[in-house]
Design a protein around this motif. Structure first.
Motif, PDB file in Angstrom:
ATOM      1  N   LEU A 392       0.864  -1.179   0.000  1.00  8.67           N
ATOM      2  CA  LEU A 392       0.000   0.000   0.000  1.00  8.67           C
ATOM      3  C   LEU A 392       0.899   1.227   0.000  1.00  8.67           C
ATOM      4  CD1 LEU A 392      -2.351  -1.247   2.847  1.00  8.67           C
ATOM      5  CD2 LEU A 392      -2.745  -1.422   0.392  1.00  8.67           C
ATOM      6  N   SER A 393       0.594   2.180  -0.845  1.00  9.62           N
ATOM      7  CA  SER A 393       1.502   3.323  -0.897  1.00  9.62           C
ATOM      8  C   SER A 393       0.878   4.584  -0.327  1.00  9.62           C
ATOM      9  CB  SER A 393       1.952   3.579  -2.330  1.00  9.62           C
ATOM     10  OG  SER A 393       0.812   3.631  -3.151  1.00  9.62           O
ATOM     11  N   CYS A 394      -0.430   4.666  -0.378  1.00  9.41           N
ATOM     12  CA  CYS A 394      -1.075   5.927  -0.004  1.00  9.41           C
ATOM     13  C   CYS A 394      -1.026   6.148   1.514  1.00  9.41           C
ATOM     14  CB  CYS A 394      -2.489   5.876  -0.541  1.00  9.41           C
ATOM     15  SG  CYS A 394      -3.709   6.647   0.439  1.00  9.41           S
ATOM     16  N   PRO A 395      -0.509   7.296   1.970  1.00  6.36           N
ATOM     17  CA  PRO A 395      -0.464   7.520   3.416  1.00  6.36           C
ATOM     18  C   PRO A 395      -1.862   7.380   4.027  1.00  6.36           C
ATOM     19  CG  PRO A 395       0.684   9.279   2.259  1.00  6.36           C
ATOM     20  CD  PRO A 395       0.007   8.450   1.221  1.00  6.36           C
ATOM     21  N   GLY A 396      -1.913   6.792   5.176  1.00  4.24           N
ATOM     22  CA  GLY A 396      -3.200   6.648   5.860  1.00  4.24           C
ATOM     23  C   GLY A 396      -3.840   5.292   5.635  1.00  4.24           C
ATOM     24  N   SER A 397      -3.382   4.513   4.631  1.00  2.00           N
ATOM     25  CA  SER A 397      -4.019   3.203   4.431  1.00  2.00           C
ATOM     26  C   SER A 397      -3.577   2.246   5.523  1.00  2.00           C
ATOM     27  CB  SER A 397      -3.627   2.566   3.095  1.00  2.00           C
ATOM     28  OG  SER A 397      -3.421   3.515   2.130  1.00  2.00           O
ATOM     29  N   LYS A 398      -4.514   1.381   5.912  1.00  2.00           N
ATOM     30  CA  LYS A 398      -4.194   0.403   6.949  1.00  2.00           C
ATOM     31  C   LYS A 398      -3.664  -0.867   6.295  1.00  2.00           C
ATOM     32  CE  LYS A 398      -7.725   2.025  10.120  1.00  2.00           C
ATOM     33  NZ  LYS A 398      -9.156   1.977  10.427  1.00  2.00           N
ATOM     34  N   GLY A 399      -2.500  -1.305   6.717  1.00  2.00           N
ATOM     35  CA  GLY A 399      -1.946  -2.528   6.134  1.00  2.00           C
ATOM     36  C   GLY A 399      -1.130  -3.288   7.159  1.00  2.00           C
ATOM     37  N   GLU A 400      -0.814  -4.541   6.814  1.00  2.00           N
ATOM     38  CA  GLU A 400      -0.036  -5.376   7.739  1.00  2.00           C
ATOM     39  C   GLU A 400       1.443  -4.987   7.658  1.00  2.00           C
ATOM     40  OE1 GLU A 400      -0.916  -9.519   7.290  1.00  2.00           O
ATOM     41  OE2 GLU A 400       0.673 -10.137   8.675  1.00  2.00           O
ATOM     42  N   ILE A 401       2.082  -4.895   8.794  1.00  2.00           N
ATOM     43  CA  ILE A 401       3.503  -4.548   8.821  1.00  2.00           C
ATOM     44  C   ILE A 401       4.297  -5.725   8.255  1.00  2.00           C
ATOM     45  CG2 ILE A 401       5.496  -3.979  10.274  1.00  2.00           C
ATOM     46  CD1 ILE A 401       3.545  -2.776  12.311  1.00  2.00           C
ATOM     47  N   ALA A 402       5.046  -5.456   7.184  1.00  2.16           N
ATOM     48  CA  ALA A 402       5.876  -6.488   6.563  1.00  2.16           C
ATOM     49  C   ALA A 402       7.316  -5.974   6.541  1.00  2.16           C
ATOM     50  CB  ALA A 402       5.392  -6.766   5.147  1.00  2.16           C
ATOM     51  N   ILE A 403       8.267  -6.850   6.774  1.00  2.00           N
ATOM     52  CA  ILE A 403       9.672  -6.432   6.844  1.00  2.00           C
ATOM     53  C   ILE A 403      10.476  -7.262   5.857  1.00  2.00           C
ATOM     54  CG2 ILE A 403      11.620  -6.026   8.423  1.00  2.00           C
ATOM     55  CD1 ILE A 403       9.359  -6.744  10.660  1.00  2.00           C
ATOM     56  N   ARG A 404      11.285  -6.583   5.032  1.00  2.00           N
ATOM     57  CA  ARG A 404      12.099  -7.329   4.067  1.00  2.00           C
ATOM     58  C   ARG A 404      13.137  -8.166   4.814  1.00  2.00           C
ATOM     59  NH1 ARG A 404      12.746  -7.288  -1.288  1.00  2.00           N
ATOM     60  NH2 ARG A 404      11.887  -5.227  -1.695  1.00  2.00           N
ATOM     61  N   VAL A 405      13.222  -9.441   4.478  1.00  2.00           N
ATOM     62  CA  VAL A 405      14.123 -10.324   5.219  1.00  2.00           C
ATOM     63  C   VAL A 405      15.580  -9.894   5.035  1.00  2.00           C
ATOM     64  CG1 VAL A 405      12.570 -12.306   5.067  1.00  2.00           C
ATOM     65  CG2 VAL A 405      14.340 -12.007   3.349  1.00  2.00           C
ATOM     66  N   GLY A 406      16.417 -10.261   5.980  1.00  2.00           N
ATOM     67  CA  GLY A 406      17.839  -9.941   5.832  1.00  2.00           C
ATOM     68  C   GLY A 406      18.439  -9.285   7.063  1.00  2.00           C
ATOM     69  N   TRP A 407      17.598  -8.903   8.048  1.00  3.04           N
ATOM     70  CA  TRP A 407      18.214  -8.345   9.258  1.00  3.04           C
ATOM     71  C   TRP A 407      18.623  -9.511  10.160  1.00  3.04           C
ATOM     72  CZ3 TRP A 407      13.069  -9.175   8.862  1.00  3.04           C
ATOM     73  CH2 TRP A 407      12.374  -9.571   9.969  1.00  3.04           C
ATOM     74  N   PRO A 408      19.793  -9.376  10.825  1.00  2.07           N
ATOM     75  CA  PRO A 408      20.378 -10.560  11.479  1.00  2.07           C
ATOM     76  C   PRO A 408      19.579 -11.123  12.657  1.00  2.07           C
ATOM     77  CG  PRO A 408      21.957  -8.722  11.385  1.00  2.07           C
ATOM     78  CD  PRO A 408      20.664  -8.198  10.886  1.00  2.07           C
ATOM     79  N   ALA A 409      18.698 -10.324  13.255  1.00  4.78           N
ATOM     80  CA  ALA A 409      17.986 -10.829  14.435  1.00  4.78           C
ATOM     81  C   ALA A 409      16.693 -11.552  14.088  1.00  4.78           C
ATOM     82  CB  ALA A 409      17.688  -9.676  15.398  1.00  4.78           C
ATOM     83  N   MET A 410      16.399 -11.655  12.816  1.00  9.57           N
ATOM     84  CA  MET A 410      15.150 -12.322  12.421  1.00  9.57           C
ATOM     85  C   MET A 410      15.133 -13.764  12.913  1.00  9.57           C
ATOM     86  SD  MET A 410      13.677 -12.901   8.612  1.00  9.57           S
ATOM     87  CE  MET A 410      14.335 -14.541   8.423  1.00  9.57           C
ATOM     88  N   PHE A 411      13.978 -14.241  13.374  1.00 13.64           N
ATOM     89  CA  PHE A 411      13.922 -15.618  13.867  1.00 13.64           C
ATOM     90  C   PHE A 411      14.202 -16.592  12.735  1.00 13.64           C
ATOM     91  CE2 PHE A 411       9.207 -16.992  13.252  1.00 13.64           C
ATOM     92  CZ  PHE A 411       8.998 -16.079  12.247  1.00 13.64           C
ATOM     93  N   ARG A 412      14.730 -17.756  13.107  1.00 13.12           N
ATOM     94  CA  ARG A 412      15.113 -18.736  12.100  1.00 13.12           C
ATOM     95  C   ARG A 412      14.162 -19.919  12.068  1.00 13.12           C
ATOM     96  NH1 ARG A 412      18.020 -14.753  11.351  1.00 13.12           N
ATOM     97  NH2 ARG A 412      20.178 -14.875  10.674  1.00 13.12           N
ATOM     98  N   GLY A 413      13.107 -19.827  12.860  1.00 12.77           N
ATOM     99  CA  GLY A 413      12.134 -20.913  12.827  1.00 12.77           C
ATOM    100  C   GLY A 413      11.204 -20.836  14.020  1.00 12.77           C
ATOM    101  N   TYR A 414      10.036 -21.498  13.874  1.00 14.19           N
ATOM    102  CA  TYR A 414       9.180 -21.758  15.035  1.00 14.19           C
ATOM    103  C   TYR A 414       9.462 -23.204  15.392  1.00 14.19           C
ATOM    104  CZ  TYR A 414       6.008 -17.692  14.589  1.00 14.19           C
ATOM    105  OH  TYR A 414       5.459 -16.444  14.563  1.00 14.19           O
ATOM    106  N   LEU A 415       9.870 -23.421  16.606  1.00  9.35           N
ATOM    107  CA  LEU A 415      10.213 -24.772  17.036  1.00  9.35           C
ATOM    108  C   LEU A 415       9.095 -25.760  16.698  1.00  9.35           C
ATOM    109  CD1 LEU A 415      12.425 -26.244  18.796  1.00  9.35           C
ATOM    110  CD2 LEU A 415      10.841 -25.948  20.688  1.00  9.35           C
ATOM    111  N   GLY A 416       9.434 -26.784  15.930  1.00  9.41           N
ATOM    112  CA  GLY A 416       8.471 -27.844  15.621  1.00  9.41           C
ATOM    113  C   GLY A 416       7.293 -27.414  14.760  1.00  9.41           C
ATOM    114  N   GLU A 417       7.353 -26.236  14.174  1.00  8.91           N
ATOM    115  CA  GLU A 417       6.217 -25.768  13.369  1.00  8.91           C
ATOM    116  C   GLU A 417       6.724 -25.149  12.060  1.00  8.91           C
ATOM    117  OE1 GLU A 417       2.653 -24.301  15.915  1.00  8.91           O
ATOM    118  OE2 GLU A 417       4.417 -23.335  16.747  1.00  8.91           O
ATOM    119  N   GLU A 418       7.288 -25.994  11.228  1.00  7.92           N
ATOM    120  CA  GLU A 418       7.903 -25.500   9.990  1.00  7.92           C
ATOM    121  C   GLU A 418       6.922 -24.820   9.050  1.00  7.92           C
ATOM    122  OE1 GLU A 418      10.386 -28.377   7.933  1.00  7.92           O
ATOM    123  OE2 GLU A 418      11.362 -28.701   9.878  1.00  7.92           O
TER     124      GLU A 418
END
Ligand code: ATP
Ligand code: MG
Length: 568
Positions: A392-418
């Motif tokens: 979504l590009s227009c200011p004010g629109s409601k959208g889900e927060i999404a983050i481009r992968v690649g930051w080192p602290a990102m989780f690497r898995g949910y235990l037992g829930e691939e």
């Protein structure tokens, strides 16, 4: 930040350490031989303080290095190594920090549990995580461990911090923490882990359902270092107090790792929240950077600002909050009454570190979470029917927060829930499950969790906006808003409010709050119903459990309440 690359920051650490990346090395060993090694790394304030003025324990970077080497050697002697899970069920005593860092030192996986958990939540997590070692208090044993021990087949060793005389309560087959580490030398030892080796297992708060086990790698330390500097303004000369318990991700990422990597002195308070004590700590220990949570700030408000104004809080250069939406009212009042500017920031167990934040040199818009950290790309997205996402590009629109992968602290898995883990990612973006808007100046505003959004007469209403307005009413202390199913409009907005001291619930007050909200929010968004509640149900990490209010309202089963603060 066009030239900023997380990969380069990871490479810098690898080179600095000589080809490996280990959180413990970055937090402690790296400082050896520098001016920092004899500095106090952690100042532990015992719960007996201030009655006993001497109930303070200072451990320097060197002390911690020695003790964690001893503990690591101890673990090695038990056959614990890379990938094995060491669980801790400990209050905020120094042993907890030695266990955390000593475990990381030998490449084992550290898994903290909140010390107030009872036997059942401990069992579920230790079973699921296949705990090999559990370090806990002798006084917890009878109630929390004895009933479940035989049900944990992977649990080989129990190490007890002897806060009572264990021989008197006849605990079978355990190691005494002190004797255990004293029997090993503090000769230097470090496992040369790779950036991708798993270091931490953190369970989420269980706000939306059964807690998930998020796995984090050693490379997260690179993110903890830089995000601490950027979002919490950490500098080597600071005295930093992160009030979160290491049982939750904030208490580890920023209550252990980030401050130590940044070579400062941090405080740990063993006691639970108490308004006067907190102000006293901020004053006596001259805290410069303070990281806390909205619930605590609201409790300080409840105790009245007169109390706070009796203390010298002028050393606080930077205050920040995380964990829940920070209502604008809280930011405004702290600034006005105590001259403390609270910087809100947003992140999750899954992100491992702060993602969106207010910064020291940025104008704060009360109620906004701030802007993405340098090196982080955030997009607000909508999921489409084909399983893809649209930005979504227009200011004010409601959208889900999404983050481009690649930051080192990102989780690497949910235990037992691939499968669940895989589903969090679309087109190189991690989807957070939280909804926000962005204004024309690039500030992000929290709307609500996807699960908490209310759909009423075709409108999408975020609980945070409604709760913040309710809190502006002079009588309201805290508010929680849910969607209550309704045959005509889909869902109606229903609010639960608790009151400030000196206010008594009545029909007149209820109507007054209803009218107040309607004037500010309009008839569609304002609550149609308001109920009084003495205390809102919260997780042990202080988050409002809206799903519980909703299931109770609808007479449905309560679901997983293992993290509920007080059964009410
Ligand atoms: P579970 O995932 O088990 O339901 P949880 O999401 O509460 O629990 P955490 O990872 O501890 O577990 O919390 C992260 C969540 O807390 C975020 O997704 C968000 O909903 C909320 N949160 C954190 N910081 C903020 C903030 N500054 N403003 C609004 N919400 C926040
Ligand atoms: Mg979550």
């Amino acid at each position: 930040m066009a030239e900023f690359q997380w990969k380069e920051k990871v490479a810098e650490c690898l080179t600095g350490a000589g080809g490996f990346l280990n959180i413990c090395y970055e937090a402690l060993d790296k400082h050896l031989g520098t001016a920092i090694e004899n500095k106090v790394a952690i100042r532990f304030i015992s719960k007996n303080w201030p009655a006993d003025k001497n109930a303070i324990l200072d451990l320097t970077y060197k002390d911690l290095t020695h003790q964690t080497c001893q503990f690591a050697r101890g673990l090695q002697s038990l056959g614990v190594g890379k990938g094995d899970k060491v669980f801790a069920l400990l209050p905020r005593v120094h042993e907890l920090y030695v266990v955390a860092l000593g475990t990381l030192r030998i490449g084992a996986v550290f898994c903290p549990l909140f010390s107030a958990f009872g036997a059942e939540p401990v069992k579920t997590r230790a079973l699921f995580g296949r705990a090999k070692v559990l370090v806990t208090m002798a006084s917890y044993y009878a109630k929390k461990i004895a009933p479940i021990r035989s049900q944990l087949p992977d649990l080989k060793y129990i190490i007890l911090v002897n806060d009572i005389d264990a021989s008197k309560v006849k605990i079978p087959d355990f190691l005494d923490f002190k004797k255990f580490i004293d029997s090993f030398s503090s000769d230097y030892l470090i496992e040369k882990t790779n950036p991708e080796d798993i270091a931490l297992l953190h369970f989420t708060s269980g706000t939306t359902g059964k807690p998930k086990g998020a796995l984090h790698a050693h490379s997260a330390v690179v993110y903890h270092k830089h995000s601490g500097q950027m979002a919490l303004n950490l500098r080597t000369e600071d005295t930093f107090w992160c009030t979160a318990d290491p049982g939750w991700v904030t208490g580890t990422s920023y209550g252990i790792v980030s401050p130590l990597v940044n070579g400062l002195t941090m405080l740990v308070d063993e006691a639970e929240f108490q308004a006067e004590r907190w102000y006293l700590i901020l004053d006596e220990f001259q805290v410069t950077n303070w990281y806390t949570a909205p619930t605590a700030l609201r409790m300080l408000m409840r105790s009245g600002f007169d109390l706070g104004s009796n203390f010298d809080l002028s050393k606080i250069r930077y205050a920040a909050s995380v964990g829940e939406p920070l209502n604008p009212e809280v930011v405004i009042k702290f600034k006005e009454k105590l001259k403390i500017l609270i910087h809100d920031n947003w992140w999750q167990t899954e992100t491992g570190g702060i993602i969106i934040s207010n910064y020291i040199d940025m104008e704060i818009k009360a109620g906004s979470m701030g802007k993405p950290l340098p090196g982080i790309e955030v997009a607000l997205v909508q999921r489409n029917k084909e399983g893809g996402i649209e930005k979504l590009s227009c200011p004010g629109s409601k959208g889900e927060i999404a983050i481009r992968v690649g930051w080192p602290a990102m989780f690497r898995g949910y235990l037992g829930e691939e499968e669940r883990y895989r589903k969090c990612f679309v087109d190189d973006f991690y989807l957070s499950g939280d909804i926000a808007t962005m204004d024309s100046e690039g500030y992000y505003w929290f709307v609500g969790r996807t699960d908490d959004l209310i759909k009423s007469s075709g409108h999408l209403i975020g609980p945070f906006e409604v709760e913040s307005v309710l809190m502006e009413h002079p009588a309201v202390l805290e508010a929680a808003v849910i969607g209550k199913p309704d045959a005509t409009v889909g869902e109606i907005v229903k609010a639960f409010v608790s009151l400030k001291k000196d206010f008594i619930w009545s029909e007149t007050l209820m109507l007054d709050i209803l009218g107040f909200a309607r004037k500010r929010l309009g008839a569609v968004v304002a609550p149609k119903e308001i109920s009084y509640i003495d205390t809102l149900p919260k997780t042990k990490s202080g988050k409002i459990l809206r799903r519980l209010l909703k299931s109770r309202e609808m007479g449905l089963p309560e679901g997983d309440i293992s993290t509920l603060e007080l059964p009410i």
